[in-house]
Design an enzyme around this catalytic site. Structure first.
Site, mmCIF file in Angstrom:
data_model
loop_
_atom_site.group_PDB
_atom_site.id
_atom_site.type_symbol
_atom_site.label_atom_id
_atom_site.label_comp_id
_atom_site.label_asym_id
_atom_site.label_seq_id
_atom_site.Cartn_x
_atom_site.Cartn_y
_atom_site.Cartn_z
ATOM 1 N N HIS A 7 0.830 -1.215 0.000
ATOM 2 C CA HIS A 7 0.000 0.000 0.000
ATOM 3 C C HIS A 7 0.865 1.267 0.000
ATOM 4 O O HIS A 7 0.432 2.314 0.476
ATOM 5 C CB HIS A 7 -0.947 0.024 1.203
ATOM 6 C CG HIS A 7 -1.787 -1.205 1.356
ATOM 7 N ND1 HIS A 7 -2.953 -1.407 0.663
ATOM 8 C CD2 HIS A 7 -1.603 -2.317 2.120
ATOM 9 C CE1 HIS A 7 -3.473 -2.581 0.992
ATOM 10 N NE2 HIS A 7 -2.655 -3.160 1.861
ATOM 11 N N SER B 29 13.417 20.330 -18.048
ATOM 12 C CA SER B 29 12.228 21.162 -18.212
ATOM 13 C C SER B 29 12.569 22.388 -19.043
ATOM 14 O O SER B 29 13.675 22.938 -18.947
ATOM 15 C CB SER B 29 11.696 21.601 -16.845
ATOM 16 O OG SER B 29 10.759 22.650 -16.975
ATOM 17 N N LYS C 208 15.063 20.641 -13.080
ATOM 18 C CA LYS C 208 14.325 19.397 -13.256
ATOM 19 C C LYS C 208 15.164 18.306 -13.931
ATOM 20 O O LYS C 208 15.958 18.570 -14.818
ATOM 21 C CB LYS C 208 13.065 19.627 -14.098
ATOM 22 C CG LYS C 208 12.008 20.476 -13.438
ATOM 23 C CD LYS C 208 11.438 19.810 -12.191
ATOM 24 C CE LYS C 208 10.672 18.543 -12.502
ATOM 25 N NZ LYS C 208 9.509 18.758 -13.368
ATOM 26 N N GLU D 132 8.215 7.035 -17.548
ATOM 27 C CA GLU D 132 6.844 7.509 -17.763
ATOM 28 C C GLU D 132 6.292 7.021 -19.099
ATOM 29 O O GLU D 132 5.117 6.637 -19.202
ATOM 30 C CB GLU D 132 6.814 9.036 -17.698
ATOM 31 C CG GLU D 132 7.083 9.578 -16.301
ATOM 32 C CD GLU D 132 7.233 11.086 -16.270
ATOM 33 O OE1 GLU D 132 7.143 11.656 -15.175
ATOM 34 O OE2 GLU D 132 7.430 11.710 -17.345
#
Length: 470
Positions: free
Chosen positions: A160, A281, A287, A294
């Protein structure tokens, strides 16, 4: 009808197809990649026609030479489909007629586009599956190597997304390898079921010509000919099954990608991405984004869509062949292309990950991750687990009220909760002790993880070897 010679079905029709029909029917823009396999099938079919006495020796020689020349021109790009070619079969017959004249038309005897395309797609996918297995083996090897380099590093095992019990980080990494090995098993099983040839089934009923589908099958690397000609041209189980395995593989890659996304956050800080396998970025100079992870996560939805689309297309089709089946190829081609893009990228990302072992070691015991070890310590002393669970939970509650961890309690705190909690309970309040204790098969003990590492390294090597076999 000026383009009638280019249509494999045009003789019965007094006029050419309407533009709307022609545009809807055309598939050469995507099925052209089947050209090498269609040419292989054509060469095998030419030899069968020769053995049946339908081509003489000279005709066979000329036919095979023309097919070899056409194959070379297809490979180099010298021969390409035109806007008037309906599909790969039409284009290649045009190329053969340009080289051989009327002799080229003899090759069509005893076969149909129905059995041709079913054969072509099986040949294409059997090759593609070997490419995929080779790339999966590279990812397996990358994960195993990363696990080997961090074999002694503990990590917070989670359920979890909450700290649960200590594990070795290598154990966590290898938990991503095992699904990949099952994916390879499924692809190999799929290959065994797909290694049967439809060629010779014709449109649906076979041929009255004295052909030999078994000989054709053997030449093309199949185990034999499909025994039912209707099934041969209408079966797309091999497409649906491949797309299911591709989708499940995509799900496994997505889960790995999701974990890397989490591990690379400032909040986790378990790993650092290599510059070559991350992006930045356009507005925020600090970044470092896990784009590969992803994209792997995102591709899973696309792959799942392909299998559901093909199953929906197939579910209501009457036997034998229906033009709906034209819709089977684009999902297959896209699934292969996307996996061949994402697998090497993931392997590169994994192989260059930098693991923050200090961070992992510091956070492993936090969140009362050793509470289960206290309960099992009590069980070994004869306490029923139901009671041991309650006692350990009371210790956790006490720690929460004080904002401390289990090992920070005083001896008096333990005995105040339960008299059976004498100071020797501290023997299980260490990460190393918790890891060593889990030595049963499948456990996270260093000895068991070492066994996994050796076995999975050998498996990855064997997978790579299978991918190169004929």
């Amino acid at each position: 009808m000026t383009d009638a010679p280019r249509r494999l079905w045009g003789g019965r029709f007094a006029s050419g197809p309407a533009d709307a029909l022609a545009q809807l029917s055309v598939s050469v823009q995507f099925d052209w990649r089947l050209a090498p396999y269609d040419l292989l099938g054509s060469k095998a079919h030419a030899r069968v026609l020769h053995r049946a006495g339908l081509l003489d020796d000279d005709e066979l020689t000329r036919m095979l030479d023309a097919l070899d020349g056409l194959a070379a021109d297809v490979s180099s790009g010298a021969f390409r489909p035109t806007a008037d070619d309906e599909d790969v079969h039409t284009a290649l017959e045009r190329g053969l007629l340009e080289r051989l004249g009327a002799l080229g038309g003899k090759l069509r005897a005893g076969r149909s586009r129905n059995d041709q395309v079913a054969t072509d797609l099986r040949l294409y996918l059997r090759d593609a599956v070997r490419q995929l297995v080779a790339r999966i083996a590279e990812l397996e090897t990358a994960l195993v190597s990363l696990a080997e380099r961090n074999a002694d590093v503990p990590a917070p095992g989670m359920t979890h997304l909450q700290h649960a019990q200590p594990v070795l980080f290598a154990h966590q990494l290898l938990a991503h390898v095992h699904p990949l090995t099952r994916d390879v098993d499924r692809l190999r099983d799929w290959d065994a079921r797909t290694a049967w040839s439809p060629l010779g089934a014709g449109a649906l009923a076979g041929s009255s010509l004295p052909l030999d589908p078994e000989a054709t099958a053997r030449e093309l690397g199949f185990r034999g000919a499909i025994p039912n000609s209707i099934d041969a041209v209408s079966d797309r189980d091999f497409v649906a099954e491949f797309l299911f395995v591709a989708a499940l593989l995509g799900v496994h890659l997505s889960r790995l990608g999701e974990e890397v996304c989490l591990w690379a956050t400032s909040e986790f800080s378990w790993v650092r991405l290599d510059d070559a396998f991350s992006t930045g970025s356009s507005i925020m100079p600090q970044k470092k984004n896990p784009d590969i992870a992803e994209l792997a996560r995102g591709k899973a939805g696309r792959l799942i869509g392909h299998v559901t689309g093909v199953l929906a297309m197939l579910k209501g089709l009457p036997l034998a062949y229906d033009r709906d089946m034209q819709e089977d190829k684009e999902p297959v081609f896209d699934a292969v292309e996307q996996l061949l893009l994402v697998l090497p990228a993931l392997a590169g990302m994994v192989s260059t990950l930098q693991v923050n072992s200090e961070r992992l070691e510091a956070t492993t015991p936090t969140g009362h991750a050793l509470a289960t070890d206290v309960a099992e310590w009590l069980v070994r002393r004869g306490v029923p687990f139901r009671d041991a669970h309650e006692i350990s939970g009371s210790l956790v509650q006490l720690c929460d009220t004080r904002g401390i961890e289990l090992w920070q309690l005083e001896d008096a705190d333990f005995t105040a909760v339960d008299a059976r909690l004498d100071p020797s309970v501290r023997s299980v309040l260490s990460v190393r002790g918790a890891l060593e204790a889990r030595s049963a098969v499948g456990g996270t003990a260093p000895s068991r993880v070492a066994e996994q590492l050796a076995a999975l390294a050998e498996t990855a090597t064997e997978h790579a070897a299978w991918a190169t076999r004929d």
